[in-house]
Write a protein that holds these residues in place. Sequence first.
Motif, PDB file in Angstrom:
ATOM      1  N   HIS A   1       1.041  12.680 -10.935  1.00  0.00           N
ATOM      2  CA  HIS A   1       1.926  14.142 -10.714  1.00  0.00           C
ATOM      3  C   HIS A   1       3.247  14.224 -11.218  1.00  0.00           C
ATOM      4  CE1 HIS A   1      -1.839  15.039  -8.462  1.00  0.00           C
ATOM      5  NE2 HIS A   1      -1.514  13.850  -7.692  1.00  0.00           N
ATOM      6  N   GLY A   2       3.867  13.392 -11.906  1.00  0.00           N
ATOM      7  CA  GLY A   2       5.063  13.165 -12.245  1.00  0.00           C
ATOM      8  C   GLY A   2       6.226  13.542 -11.253  1.00  0.00           C
ATOM      9  N   ALA A   3       5.742  13.102  -9.837  1.00  0.00           N
ATOM     10  CA  ALA A   3       6.610  13.290  -8.592  1.00  0.00           C
ATOM     11  C   ALA A   3       7.128  12.022  -8.005  1.00  0.00           C
ATOM     12  CB  ALA A   3       6.016  14.390  -7.723  1.00  0.00           C
ATOM     13  N   LEU A   4       8.493  11.837  -7.822  1.00  0.00           N
ATOM     14  CA  LEU A   4       8.769  10.770  -7.190  1.00  0.00           C
ATOM     15  C   LEU A   4       8.506  10.903  -5.455  1.00  0.00           C
ATOM     16  CD1 LEU A   4       9.928   7.985  -7.261  1.00  0.00           C
ATOM     17  CD2 LEU A   4      12.323   9.050  -7.176  1.00  0.00           C
ATOM     18  N   VAL A   5       7.627  10.414  -4.760  1.00  0.00           N
ATOM     19  CA  VAL A   5       7.513  10.598  -3.575  1.00  0.00           C
ATOM     20  C   VAL A   5       7.399   9.547  -2.846  1.00  0.00           C
ATOM     21  CG1 VAL A   5       5.643  11.605  -1.895  1.00  0.00           C
ATOM     22  CG2 VAL A   5       5.771  12.785  -4.122  1.00  0.00           C
ATOM     23  N   TYR A   6       8.134   9.207  -1.509  1.00  0.00           N
ATOM     24  CA  TYR A   6       8.043   8.240  -0.982  1.00  0.00           C
ATOM     25  C   TYR A   6       7.411   8.140   0.341  1.00  0.00           C
ATOM     26  CZ  TYR A   6      12.300   6.694  -3.336  1.00  0.00           C
ATOM     27  OH  TYR A   6      13.355   6.217  -4.355  1.00  0.00           O
ATOM     28  N   SER A   7       6.770   7.090   0.794  1.00  0.00           N
ATOM     29  CA  SER A   7       6.185   6.918   2.136  1.00  0.00           C
ATOM     30  C   SER A   7       7.169   6.936   3.055  1.00  0.00           C
ATOM     31  CB  SER A   7       5.066   5.648   2.107  1.00  0.00           C
ATOM     32  OG  SER A   7       4.715   5.291   3.394  1.00  0.00           O
ATOM     33  N   ASN A   8       6.949   7.480   4.153  1.00  0.00           N
ATOM     34  CA  ASN A   8       7.674   7.145   5.230  1.00  0.00           C
ATOM     35  C   ASN A   8       7.880   5.714   5.883  1.00  0.00           C
ATOM     36  OD1 ASN A   8       8.492   9.879   5.528  1.00  0.00           O
ATOM     37  ND2 ASN A   8       6.814  10.578   6.859  1.00  0.00           N
ATOM     38  N   TRP A   9       7.205   4.961   5.397  1.00  0.00           N
ATOM     39  CA  TRP A   9       7.074   3.510   5.943  1.00  0.00           C
ATOM     40  C   TRP A   9       8.071   2.662   5.091  1.00  0.00           C
ATOM     41  CZ3 TRP A   9       4.171   1.438   9.619  1.00  0.00           C
ATOM     42  CH2 TRP A   9       3.982   0.170   9.782  1.00  0.00           C
ATOM     43  N   THR A  10       8.319   3.047   3.701  1.00  0.00           N
ATOM     44  CA  THR A  10       9.007   2.238   2.977  1.00  0.00           C
ATOM     45  C   THR A  10      10.462   2.170   3.287  1.00  0.00           C
ATOM     46  OG1 THR A  10       9.358   4.033   1.362  1.00  0.00           O
ATOM     47  CG2 THR A  10       7.585   2.311   1.154  1.00  0.00           C
TER      48      THR A  10
ATOM     49  N   TRP B   1       0.893  -1.128   0.114  1.00  0.00           N
ATOM     50  CA  TRP B   1       0.062  -0.033  -0.193  1.00  0.00           C
ATOM     51  C   TRP B   1       0.812   1.243  -0.071  1.00  0.00           C
ATOM     52  CZ3 TRP B   1       0.903   3.213   4.067  1.00  0.00           C
ATOM     53  CH2 TRP B   1       1.647   2.687   5.413  1.00  0.00           C
ATOM     54  N   ALA B   2       2.084   1.267   0.794  1.00  0.00           N
ATOM     55  CA  ALA B   2       2.963   2.307   0.795  1.00  0.00           C
ATOM     56  C   ALA B   2       3.540   2.499  -0.656  1.00  0.00           C
ATOM     57  CB  ALA B   2       4.078   2.087   1.796  1.00  0.00           C
ATOM     58  N   TYR B   3       4.023   1.467  -1.307  1.00  0.00           N
ATOM     59  CA  TYR B   3       4.454   1.674  -2.718  1.00  0.00           C
ATOM     60  C   TYR B   3       3.572   2.018  -3.823  1.00  0.00           C
ATOM     61  CZ  TYR B   3       7.766  -1.609  -0.563  1.00  0.00           C
ATOM     62  OH  TYR B   3       8.867  -2.183   0.215  1.00  0.00           O
ATOM     63  N   LEU B   4       2.381   1.603  -3.518  1.00  0.00           N
ATOM     64  CA  LEU B   4       1.116   1.970  -4.438  1.00  0.00           C
ATOM     65  C   LEU B   4       1.360   3.644  -4.254  1.00  0.00           C
ATOM     66  CD1 LEU B   4      -1.810   0.849  -5.577  1.00  0.00           C
ATOM     67  CD2 LEU B   4      -2.240   2.956  -4.566  1.00  0.00           C
ATOM     68  N   LYS B   5       1.414   4.171  -3.291  1.00  0.00           N
ATOM     69  CA  LYS B   5       1.243   5.716  -3.003  1.00  0.00           C
ATOM     70  C   LYS B   5       2.367   6.147  -3.819  1.00  0.00           C
ATOM     71  CE  LYS B   5      -1.054   6.085   1.240  1.00  0.00           C
ATOM     72  NZ  LYS B   5      -0.782   6.462   2.749  1.00  0.00           N
ATOM     73  N   SER B   6       3.603   5.591  -3.901  1.00  0.00           N
ATOM     74  CA  SER B   6       4.652   6.431  -4.680  1.00  0.00           C
ATOM     75  C   SER B   6       4.325   6.177  -6.243  1.00  0.00           C
ATOM     76  CB  SER B   6       5.792   5.661  -4.472  1.00  0.00           C
ATOM     77  OG  SER B   6       6.187   5.889  -3.092  1.00  0.00           O
TER      78      SER B   6
END
Length: 196
Positions: free
Chosen positions: A49-58, A37-42
């Motif tokens: 949005h063309g942005a590389l966003v990491y979850s704090n979980w990963t 689920w955290a990877y899906l958010k990225s």
Amino acid sequence: MVANRSNAYPLLLIVQAWAAVLLLINPLGNFPVVDDWAYLKSVKALAEHGALVYSNWTAPNLISQVAWGTLFAFPFGVSYTGLRFSTEVLALAGAGALYWTLRESRCPPGIALLGALLFLINPLVCVMSASFMSDSPYTSMQIIAMLWLFRGLKSGSRPKFWLGWSVAVLALLCRQTGMAIPIGFGAAKLARSGFA
């Protein structure tokens, strides 16, 4: 090694066996497995949005895996099923690369087929390929990188080396354990040619 009919049948069996495994485990369903689920958010952030966003979980690097998952998000939408499909494709590619690595090592087609099938039916590969976790994609990238580095080492071909190192970088951009690839390659190179 040149592709020929003796390799076509085992490769077809690998594809058929993986299709049968996927039918048995039924990876369909728009729900998370483990921490994907955290990877899906990225993937969603990159696709929409063309942005590389990491979850704090990963914890893994994830860059190459998120990019790979985004390729599958365009035709299938950002869904767990689409992301699992991306992982399953990489697992199949890893099994094919393992088959070719064993063939390059002069294993008979039957032994190479057995090795590739054992990789695919390994419980960890089956479970992790039915998620978007980084374990299976990294392992497949590592096997593919090692195949091309092995081919480059045997033949001295620069294009094969470059392809191997390119995939090794992708493996490192998936998980930090990708540092094992240059260490292993360096050891193989030293064993082959010494310090020359």
